[in-house]
Enzyme design. Sequence first.
Site, mmCIF file in Angstrom:
data_model
loop_
_atom_site.group_PDB
_atom_site.id
_atom_site.type_symbol
_atom_site.label_atom_id
_atom_site.label_comp_id
_atom_site.label_asym_id
_atom_site.label_seq_id
_atom_site.Cartn_x
_atom_site.Cartn_y
_atom_site.Cartn_z
ATOM 1 N N LYS A 3 1.089 -1.095 -0.084
ATOM 2 C CA LYS A 3 -0.078 0.005 -0.131
ATOM 3 C C LYS A 3 0.749 1.277 -0.107
ATOM 4 C CE LYS A 3 -3.847 -2.452 -0.323
ATOM 5 N NZ LYS A 3 -4.249 -3.296 0.475
HETATM 6 C C1 LIG Z 1 -5.410 -4.410 0.909
HETATM 7 C C2 LIG Z 1 -7.076 -4.162 1.210
HETATM 8 C C3 LIG Z 1 -7.888 -4.655 2.085
HETATM 9 C C4 LIG Z 1 -7.037 -5.133 3.335
HETATM 10 O O1 LIG Z 1 -5.980 -4.506 3.690
HETATM 11 P P1 LIG Z 1 -5.190 -5.404 4.852
HETATM 12 O O2 LIG Z 1 -4.503 -4.307 5.471
HETATM 13 O O3 LIG Z 1 -4.376 -6.160 4.154
HETATM 14 O O4 LIG Z 1 -6.343 -5.971 5.954
HETATM 15 C C5 LIG Z 1 -8.999 -4.320 1.882
HETATM 16 N N1 LIG Z 1 -9.670 -3.652 0.879
HETATM 17 C C6 LIG Z 1 -8.967 -3.418 0.001
HETATM 18 C C7 LIG Z 1 -9.755 -2.736 -1.358
HETATM 19 C C8 LIG Z 1 -7.691 -3.821 -0.297
HETATM 20 O O5 LIG Z 1 -7.089 -3.334 -1.237
#
Ligand SMILES: *Cc1c(COP(=O)(O)O)cnc(C)c1O
Length: 385
Positions: A184
Amino acid sequence: MRKTFLSFSPPLIEEDEIKEVIDTLKSNWITTGPKTKKFEEEFRIYFNCSSSLALNSCTAALHTALVALGIGPGDEVITTPMTFCASVNVIEQVGAKPVLVDIEADTLNIDPLKIEKAITPRTKAILPVHYSGHPVELDAINEIARRHNLFVIEDAAHALSAKYKGKFIGSTNNPVCFSFYATKNLTTAEGGMLTGEPEFIEKARIVSLHGMSRDAWKRYSKEGSWYYEVVFPGFKYNMTDIQASLGLWQLKKLERFQNRRREIVKMYNKAFSNEEALELPVERPYVEHAWHLYVIRLNLNALKIGRNEFIDELNKRNIGTSVHFIPIHLHPYYRDKYRFRPEDFPIAYSNYLRVISLPLCPKLTDQDVNDVIEAVLDVVKSYKR
Ligand SMILES: *Cc1c(COP(=O)(O)O)cnc(C)c1O
């Protein structure tokens, strides 16, 4: 052709983050403590949130939000098929029913015009996802929610730094869930942040940590005491100070990271804009895209190969890519439980067949970006109809 494989989205971790993690490891406090508090507060100030809660994932933030809002069996939550499974799994986990609504053809975000038709007396919330970092139509969605007395819980896993009409995502009063997963825009390896109104966040804080009425770390510091009360059978979703050590420095660098993302997007847009086989991502004039993903769409009529083969060809040219997302209604659990057919959400389905996410992260050099461009244009040229 590129000689070494370019991974899709490696994290950018520098000496500052490494030193801070070591400092934490050498201190007497490695789990939720002063650094998590500091990260929570610096994040709140940076994005102008009314209140913030650091957690160990965005999934944890979404789950905590639903529980803190009292959403459970018998309730319905409206969301998008064009998302990561976590957004919908949490709705199942609290015993509520996810109600999918198709997306807009340009942004691939949930279509507000289709939300209203999906509302029933059991609907409790709308859970929009800011797909790829382009904000959803918040004004329209908030207005529908206000009229029907619904909560809006935003999945902002892609939307760190995104703005809707001049305001940061997370700076309004909706519960908003961010992700600091390794790929991210800001990473703590694993991690997340839940933002919202102070009263909601105080409740969420209890739900996210065993349902205890006091923060554990305060109990062990000199201002605290051994006493606590369990007021709810809560979860274990707290962020550690090791994670927060990464987050503190990543946050300081976020503007630089975002600028680099925008530079790369400009390079891609310029290189691909005249290619009829490729459809480029959009950015509506009143939003700021967070550019978590750069999603191109193949114009399949102009090509002799499909998306999967296109990805194979990029792989052969040492370019790693990804697909966001396999729509929720195609996954066996959801398909079988709700008897979904692919065409039930035609815009999500038809776009799924032609999306490719190209590498986009601040670690990419200009040479890396040029390698991606060269490979994409070469595949297009080789397989043009
Ligand atoms: C990455 C992601 C999540 C989950 O995030 P985590 O921190 O890995 O739990 C949720 N929604 C979307 C759209 C994502 O891309």
